[in-house]
Motif scaffolding. Structure first.
Motif, mmCIF file in Angstrom:
data_model
loop_
_atom_site.group_PDB
_atom_site.id
_atom_site.type_symbol
_atom_site.label_atom_id
_atom_site.label_comp_id
_atom_site.label_asym_id
_atom_site.label_seq_id
_atom_site.Cartn_x
_atom_site.Cartn_y
_atom_site.Cartn_z
ATOM 1 N N HIS A 63 0.847 -1.184 0.000
ATOM 2 C CA HIS A 63 0.000 0.000 0.000
ATOM 3 C C HIS A 63 0.887 1.239 0.000
ATOM 4 C CE1 HIS A 63 -2.429 -3.131 2.118
ATOM 5 N NE2 HIS A 63 -3.336 -2.719 1.257
ATOM 6 N N VAL A 64 0.459 2.249 -0.712
ATOM 7 C CA VAL A 64 1.176 3.521 -0.765
ATOM 8 C C VAL A 64 0.174 4.623 -0.471
ATOM 9 C CG1 VAL A 64 2.534 5.101 -2.176
ATOM 10 C CG2 VAL A 64 2.809 2.622 -2.471
ATOM 11 N N GLN A 65 0.421 5.400 0.575
ATOM 12 C CA GLN A 65 -0.514 6.457 0.924
ATOM 13 C C GLN A 65 -0.388 7.626 -0.040
ATOM 14 O OE1 GLN A 65 -0.251 7.863 4.973
ATOM 15 N NE2 GLN A 65 -2.205 8.961 4.862
ATOM 16 N N PHE A 66 -1.537 8.182 -0.410
ATOM 17 C CA PHE A 66 -1.554 9.405 -1.206
ATOM 18 C C PHE A 66 -2.759 10.229 -0.773
ATOM 19 C CE2 PHE A 66 -4.821 7.190 -3.120
ATOM 20 C CZ PHE A 66 -5.105 7.428 -4.447
ATOM 21 N N ALA A 67 -2.844 11.462 -1.254
ATOM 22 C CA ALA A 67 -3.857 12.389 -0.746
ATOM 23 C C ALA A 67 -5.059 12.506 -1.661
ATOM 24 C CB ALA A 67 -3.232 13.769 -0.531
ATOM 25 N N PHE A 68 -5.170 11.594 -2.625
ATOM 26 C CA PHE A 68 -6.321 11.592 -3.520
ATOM 27 C C PHE A 68 -7.427 10.750 -2.906
ATOM 28 C CE2 PHE A 68 -8.767 9.903 -7.095
ATOM 29 C CZ PHE A 68 -9.011 11.049 -7.827
ATOM 30 N N GLY A 69 -8.671 11.174 -3.022
ATOM 31 C CA GLY A 69 -9.783 10.439 -2.432
ATOM 32 C C GLY A 69 -9.915 9.045 -3.007
ATOM 33 N N GLY A 70 -10.098 8.049 -2.137
ATOM 34 C CA GLY A 70 -10.304 6.688 -2.607
ATOM 35 C C GLY A 70 -9.019 5.905 -2.703
ATOM 36 N N GLY A 71 -8.968 5.028 -3.703
ATOM 37 C CA GLY A 71 -7.797 4.194 -3.902
ATOM 38 C C GLY A 71 -7.602 3.911 -5.371
ATOM 39 N N MET A 72 -6.446 3.332 -5.698
ATOM 40 C CA MET A 72 -6.155 2.963 -7.078
ATOM 41 C C MET A 72 -5.306 1.710 -7.075
ATOM 42 S SD MET A 72 -6.470 3.315 -10.260
ATOM 43 C CE MET A 72 -5.679 2.251 -11.473
ATOM 44 N N GLU A 73 -5.760 0.699 -7.835
ATOM 45 C CA GLU A 73 -5.183 -0.638 -7.809
ATOM 46 C C GLU A 73 -3.915 -0.775 -8.634
ATOM 47 O OE1 GLU A 73 -8.408 -0.550 -11.053
ATOM 48 O OE2 GLU A 73 -8.138 0.244 -9.034
ATOM 49 N N HIS A 74 -2.941 0.120 -8.456
ATOM 50 C CA HIS A 74 -1.699 -0.031 -9.197
ATOM 51 C C HIS A 74 -1.107 -1.415 -8.935
ATOM 52 C CE1 HIS A 74 -1.593 4.561 -8.928
ATOM 53 N NE2 HIS A 74 -1.864 4.243 -10.175
ATOM 54 N N GLN A 75 -0.558 -2.005 -9.962
ATOM 55 C CA GLN A 75 -0.124 -3.399 -9.905
ATOM 56 C C GLN A 75 0.945 -3.596 -8.843
ATOM 57 O OE1 GLN A 75 -0.800 -5.212 -13.665
ATOM 58 N NE2 GLN A 75 1.189 -6.234 -13.611
ATOM 59 N N THR A 76 0.677 -4.460 -7.899
ATOM 60 C CA THR A 76 1.499 -4.828 -6.742
ATOM 61 C C THR A 76 1.543 -3.756 -5.659
ATOM 62 O OG1 THR A 76 3.668 -4.027 -7.511
ATOM 63 C CG2 THR A 76 2.996 -6.258 -8.196
ATOM 64 N N CYS A 77 0.963 -2.576 -5.876
ATOM 65 C CA CYS A 77 0.974 -1.549 -4.826
ATOM 66 C C CYS A 77 -0.233 -0.631 -4.994
ATOM 67 C CB CYS A 77 2.273 -0.760 -4.806
ATOM 68 S SG CYS A 77 2.699 0.053 -6.346
ATOM 69 N N SER A 78 -1.244 -0.870 -4.212
ATOM 70 C CA SER A 78 -2.440 -0.039 -4.277
ATOM 71 C C SER A 78 -2.196 1.289 -3.574
ATOM 72 C CB SER A 78 -3.615 -0.760 -3.609
ATOM 73 O OG SER A 78 -3.979 -1.911 -4.334
ATOM 74 N N PHE A 79 -2.557 2.359 -4.229
ATOM 75 C CA PHE A 79 -2.464 3.692 -3.633
ATOM 76 C C PHE A 79 -3.732 3.924 -2.821
ATOM 77 C CE2 PHE A 79 0.765 6.111 -6.495
ATOM 78 C CZ PHE A 79 1.664 5.067 -6.362
ATOM 79 N N MET A 80 -3.582 4.335 -1.565
ATOM 80 C CA MET A 80 -4.699 4.381 -0.618
ATOM 81 C C MET A 80 -4.760 5.739 0.080
ATOM 82 S SD MET A 80 -5.549 1.074 -0.829
ATOM 83 C CE MET A 80 -6.520 0.662 0.620
ATOM 84 N N VAL A 81 -5.981 6.294 0.163
ATOM 85 C CA VAL A 81 -6.152 7.515 0.941
ATOM 86 C C VAL A 81 -6.233 7.198 2.425
ATOM 87 C CG1 VAL A 81 -8.685 7.510 0.805
ATOM 88 C CG2 VAL A 81 -7.447 9.672 1.103
ATOM 89 N N ASN A 82 -6.742 6.001 2.763
ATOM 90 C CA ASN A 82 -6.796 5.537 4.140
ATOM 91 C C ASN A 82 -6.845 4.013 4.116
ATOM 92 O OD1 ASN A 82 -9.562 4.656 3.808
ATOM 93 N ND2 ASN A 82 -10.204 6.787 4.101
ATOM 94 N N MET A 83 -7.007 3.409 5.281
ATOM 95 C CA MET A 83 -7.015 1.941 5.352
ATOM 96 C C MET A 83 -8.362 1.419 5.834
ATOM 97 S SD MET A 83 -4.183 0.897 4.093
ATOM 98 C CE MET A 83 -3.509 -0.656 4.695
ATOM 99 N N GLY A 84 -9.430 1.971 5.274
ATOM 100 C CA GLY A 84 -10.747 1.408 5.527
ATOM 101 C C GLY A 84 -10.807 -0.024 5.008
ATOM 102 N N GLU A 85 -11.479 -0.899 5.735
ATOM 103 C CA GLU A 85 -11.451 -2.324 5.379
ATOM 104 C C GLU A 85 -12.051 -2.607 4.012
ATOM 105 O OE1 GLU A 85 -11.655 -5.677 8.254
ATOM 106 O OE2 GLU A 85 -12.594 -4.157 9.510
ATOM 107 N N ASN A 86 -13.133 -1.934 3.682
ATOM 108 C CA ASN A 86 -13.749 -2.171 2.383
ATOM 109 C C ASN A 86 -12.840 -1.703 1.261
ATOM 110 O OD1 ASN A 86 -15.691 -2.545 0.277
ATOM 111 N ND2 ASN A 86 -17.292 -2.320 1.810
ATOM 112 N N LEU A 87 -12.193 -0.565 1.467
ATOM 113 C CA LEU A 87 -11.260 -0.051 0.462
ATOM 114 C C LEU A 87 -10.070 -0.994 0.305
ATOM 115 C CD1 LEU A 87 -10.596 2.286 -1.467
ATOM 116 C CD2 LEU A 87 -9.377 3.389 0.426
ATOM 117 N N ILE A 88 -9.567 -1.508 1.417
ATOM 118 C CA ILE A 88 -8.462 -2.469 1.363
ATOM 119 C C ILE A 88 -8.855 -3.684 0.531
ATOM 120 C CG2 ILE A 88 -7.171 -4.158 2.741
ATOM 121 C CD1 ILE A 88 -7.138 -2.074 5.003
#
Length: 748
Positions: A301-326
C-alpha cells in the motif's frame, strides 16, 4: 460487577460491529463516487476522447523508465526506452505523450531519429522499414509540467509540517499525460524497470520489487524498482514523499509474500493495522480465486492524498485503510490487473468483481449483517428503473464509473450467478477464467467470462447475460400462495421495470415457515414464465412466507399474498397440431384442485368468441394432465381458438390464443428458400403475390414473432437473422390482414 462488565462488553461489541458495518457500507459507496469524480477531473483536463493515438503496428515488450522528480516541484523529466516487436512492417511507429512535454531527443541505439510531436502523439521515423517480427527499441528523452493539479500526475502536501508529496494515477487514459507509452487497452508490456532520481530525504515507491536505493551526488538518490509481470500502461505508477516503510509478509500457497506499506509518518498506526487486514484478505481471496497473482514480487500500500484508492499493480495507492477499500483494491490485483477489461464497456469485470470480493470479505467478517449489506446495494441498484451493466457511453465518466451499475449491479450480477450455478461451480469457473493462458495477465471481455462459466456449469447462459448484462432494469414479483395441510400451491407473476427485458428467468427462493412450531423450509422455484404455478410438499402447514431471504436477487416491489381459496388451474402449454386439414388443440395443465370443465372457444377475429365444445376436467389433481380436442370443421382462413377453464366455484381463466394454419399449410403453393435458413428467407407464390400486403412469422406455438410490410425494394424476402433456432410459420396476408398463404420453415 463482572456480570455487569460482561453485559457492557457485549453491548459495546455489538454497537461497535454495527458501526463498523455501517462504515464499510459507506466506504463502498465512497469508492465509486471518488473514482468517478477523479475520472471526471482527469477527462476534463485531458479531453473526453483523449485515449490513444499509438499505432497498431507494434507490440510493447518492455519499458525502461528513468525519471527525475522532486515532490516539492511540479515537474518531471527523464528517458523512457520502449522495446517492441513489429507486428506489421513499417518505417515508423507512434507512441502517446501529451503536448505539455518537450522532447529533446529520440534515439535508436544512441543514433538520433527524426520525429514529430503533436496532438498527443509522437511519430518516430526510421531510415529504412522494419520487417514484421523484428524486435527493436527507441528512447525518448523529455521533460515538462503536466497541467492538471489532481490528474494523472499530482503534487500536494501532508501533515502538520506540510511535507511535499508526489504521485501518479493514470486510469483510464492518463498515462500519456506524464510519460511516453502505448495508452490503450490493447497492449501490455511484458515487464518494466523504474529508476527514480529524487531528493534523498524521501522514499520512492513503484511497481514490483525494490532492487536498490543508491545515493548519488547532490543529496540525491536513485531508487530502482523492477516488475516482471505483464502490465497495462495505466497501472504503471510511482509516489515520492517522506514515507515510513512497514514490512510484513504473508504465506500464500507456501510462498512468503512481502507486504510493504508506504505511509505518512502521522498515519503509521492506522496503516499498520490496515496491513494486517489486507493480509487476512489475501489469504481468503487466494483460497477462493487461486494464489495472489504477483506472488513472486510483493503486495503493498502507498498512501496518497487523492480520495479513494487505485489498484496499481502490486501496490495499491490508498487515501486511508478502511477495510472495504483495502479489500476492494486488493481484489483488483486479480480483476483489473492480472486480467484487465479489454474495453471500457466491460469495466464491470474490474469494478463489479472488486466490489463483489469486498462484499465477500465483509460478509465473512460480519456475517450477521450480510443481508442488510446486500439489501442496501439492491436498493441502490433499483433506485432507477433502467440501466445496464454494459457501459453504453464510454465517453461519459459518470457512466463508466456508475456506482449503481458498474459497481453495485455488476457485483450483484455475480451474486445471481453464484445463486444459479452454486458457489462450487461459480468459483471453479472463475479460477479457470483467471488461469486461462489466453487471458491471464492480458485482457478479457464479458464473453470470455461467460464461456468459462458455461464450460464448467454445462449451462447456456446467453439468456442470463442478455437479461442482466445487456438488458436493463429488474423484475417485480406478485406471489400468491395457498396452504393445503402439508402442501402449498404457489403462483408467480412478474413485471419488469424496463421494456428491454420482457421476462427475467431466475430460480426464486421462498422460505416457508410456521412461526408457532418453528418449522421452516426453503423452496427454490425455477421461474421460466409469468403466471407459472407450483405445488410443493412442505411436511408442515406454513403461516408465513419470505421471498429471497438471503438477498441473492435484484428485485423490487415484490408482493406476497396468501389466498383463502385454491389457486386456479395452470396451463403449462397449449398449441395446435394438424390432423390433415383439421386442427387439434392440445393442452397440458397442472394444479387442477377445483377445475370443472374446459370449454373450447372459436373466433374469426380473436375478439368475438363462441363455444364449440367442451372437455371435462380431471379435477383435484396436482399432476400434469394432457387434453386434446379436434375441430372437425376446418377453416382455411385461419380461425382463432382459446380454452376457457371453469372452476367449480364459477371462476374462469383462459389459455393463450391459438391460430389455425393447418388447412392452409396443406394446400399452400408458397415456396420458401433456403430452408433451413440462416439470414434472409426468400419466398414466392404461383400467383406472384397478388394482393399480398404483409409478411408475418409465427413460432410453432402460434405466437406472432415478426411482421414486415411487403415493399417494392424487397418484395420477395424477409430478414430472419434475429430468430432463434426452431420451426416457424411464414404467413402472407392481404391489406385487410386476412390470410393468403402460409408455409413452415426451419431457422438454423
Amino acid at each position: 460487577m463482572r456480570k455487569f462488565l460482561l453485559l457492557y462488553l457485549l453491548i459495546f461489541s455489538s454497537l461497535a460491529e454495527a458501526q463498523q458495518q455501517a462504515e464499510c457500507q459507506k466506504e463502498t459507496e465512497n469508492i465509486s463516487v471518488m473514482e468517478q469524480k477523479g475520472f471526471q477531473r482527469r477527462l476534463e483536463a485531458t479531453g473526453a476522447h483523449a485515449r490513444t493515438s499509438a499505432s497498431q503496428n507494434f507490440d510493447v515488450i518492455y519499458y525502461r523508465c528513468e525519471w527525475e522528480v522532486d515532490p516539492a516541484v511540479r515537474y518531471i523529466k527523464g528517458n523512457v526506452t520502449t522495446h517492441f516487436v513489429m507486428t506489421d512492417a513499417g518505417n515508423s511507429i507512434t507512441l502517446d505523450l501529451a503536448n505539455e512535454h518537450t522532447i529533446s531527443a529520440v534515439t535508436r541505439n544512441n543514433v538520433p531519429l527524426s520525429f514529430t510531436h503533436s496532438n498527443g502523439a509522437v511519430t518516430i521515423s526510421f531510415a529504412s522499414p522494419i520487417i514484421s517480427g523484428s524486435k527493436d527499441s527507441v528512447s525518448i528523452t523529455y521533460g515538462g509540467i503536466p497541467t492538471t493539479t489532481f490528474g494523472p500526475f499530482a503534487t500536494a502536501t501532508h501533515g502538520p509540517d506540510m511535507v511535499p508529496a508526489m504521485w501518479t494515477l493514470s486510469e483510464p487514459f492518463g498515462a500519456k499525460d506524464w510519460w511516453p507509452c502505448k495508452n490503450g487497452l490493447d497492449d501490455k508490456a511484458d515487464s518494466i524497470d523504474v529508476y527514480l532520481k529524487h531528493p534523498s530525504i524521501y522514499k520512492a515507491a513503484s511497481n514490483g520489487l525494490l532492487k536498490s536505493e543508491t545515493p548519488v551526488s547532490g543529496s540525491k538518490m536513485v531508487t530502482h524498482w523492477r516488475h516482471r509481470y505483464p502490465i497495462a500502461s495505466y497501472l504503471v505508477c510511482f509516489a515520492v514523499s517522506n514515507y515510513n516503510v512497514l514490512n510484513n509478509s504473508v504465506d500464500i500457497g507456501g510462498t512468503a509474500i512481502p507486504v510493504q506499506t508506504y505511509c505518512y509518518p502521522e498515519n503509521e498506526a492506522t496503516f499498520a493495522a490496515g496491513a494486517q487486514n489486507a493480509m487476512n484478505a489475501m489469504v481468503q481471496f487466494s483460497d477462493l480465486l487461486g494464489d495472489y497473482p504477483f506472488k513472486k514480487e510483493k503486495y503493498g500500500h502507498v498512501q496518497f492524498a487523492f480520495g479513494g484508492g487505485m489498484e496499481h499493480q502490486t501496490c495499491s495507492f490508498m487515501v486511508n485503510m478502511g477495510e472495504n477499500l483495502i479489500a476492494h483494491e486488493l481484489a483488483h490485483q486479480w480483476f483489473g490487473d492480472k486480467i484487465t477489461c479489454g474495453n471500457w464497456e466491460d469495466i464491470w469485470l474490474n469494478e463489479g468483481f472488486a466490489t463483489h470480493m469486498a462484499n465477500i470479505y465483509i460478509e465473512n467478517k460480519f456475517p450477521a449483517n450480510a443481508t442488510v449489506y446486500r439489501n442496501a446495494q439492491i436498493n441502490a441498484i433499483t433506485a432507477d428503473p433502467g440501466g445496464s451493466v454494459k457501459v453504453d457511453d464510454v465517453s461519459s465518466p459518470n457512466r463508466i464509473f456508475s456506482q449503481r451499475l458498474s459497481y453495485f449491479k455488476g457485483s450483484h450480477l455475480l451474486f445471481m450467478l453464484r445463486w444459479i450455478l452454486s458457489d462450487a461451480v461459480f468459483f471453479a469457473a472463475v479460477k479457470n477464467y483467471l488461469q486461462d493462458p489466453a487471458l491471464a495477465y492480458g485482457f478479457a471481455t464479458t464473453d470470455n467470462l461467460k464461456s468459462h462459466l458455461e464450460a464448467v456449469s454445462g449451462k447456456d447462459l446467453t439468456y442470463f447475460f442478455d437479461q442482466w448484462f445487456t438488458g436493463q432494469g429488474y423484475p417485480s414479483y406478485q406471489i400468491q400462495w395457498f396452504p393445503d395441510n402439508n402442501n402449498v400451491q404457489i403462483k408467480i407473476s412478474q413485471m419488469t421495470s424496463h421494456p428491454s427485458v420482457g421476462f427475467f428467468q431466475l430460480p426464486l427462493p421462498l422460505l416457508f415457515q410456521n412461526t408457532t412450531t418453528g418449522q421452516q423450509k426453503l423452496v427454490v422455484l425455477n421461474n421460466t414464465t409469468s403466471g407459472q404455478t407450483f405445488f410443493e410438499n412442505l411436511g408442515f402447514e406454513p403461516n408465513m412466507v419470505t421471498f429471497d431471504p438471503e438477498k441473492w436477487l435484484v428485485t423490487k416491489n415484490n408482493v406476497i399474498t396468501k389466498s383463502s381459496d385454491p389457486l386456479p388451474v395452470t396451463f403449462e402449454s397449449a398449441k395446435i397440431q394438424c390432423l390433415g386439414e383439421q386442427p387439434q388443440l392440445v393442452w397440458i395443465t397442472s394444479q387442477e384442485v377445483s377445475a370443472d370443465v374446459f370449454e373450447i372457444q372459436k373466433s374469426s377475429d380473436a375478439i368475438n368468441w363462441s363455444a364449440i365444445g367442451s372437455v371435462a376436467a380431471v379435477g383435484n389433481s396436482i399432476d400434469l394432465k394432457h387434453y386434446t380436442y379436434t375441430d372437425n370443421i376446418s377453416n382455411v382462413k385461419g380461425a382463432y381458438y382459446r380454452i376457457a377453464e371453469k372452476d367449480l366455484d364459477g371462476k374462469v381463466q383462459y389459455s393463450r390464443i391459438l391460430r389455425n394454419t393447418c388447412a392452409t399449410l396443406q394446400k399452400s403453393d408458397l415456396v420458401v428458400s433456403p430452408n433451413p435458413v440462416h439470414d434472409v428467407l426468400h419466398f414466392e407464390t404461383a400467383d406472384k403475390q397478388q394482393g399480398v400486403g404483409k409478411v408475418a412469422i409465427f413460432n410453432a406455438d402460434g405466437h406472432l414473432i415478426q411482421t414486415e410490410q411487403v415493399s417494392e425494394s424487397s418484395p420477395n424476402s424477409i430478414n430472419v437473422a434475429g430468430l432463434q433456432r426452431g420451426t416457424y410459420i411464414l404467413q402472407l396476408e392481404d391489406a385487410d390482414q386476412k390470410l393468403v398463404k402460409a408455409v413452415r420453415f426451419v431457422k438454423d
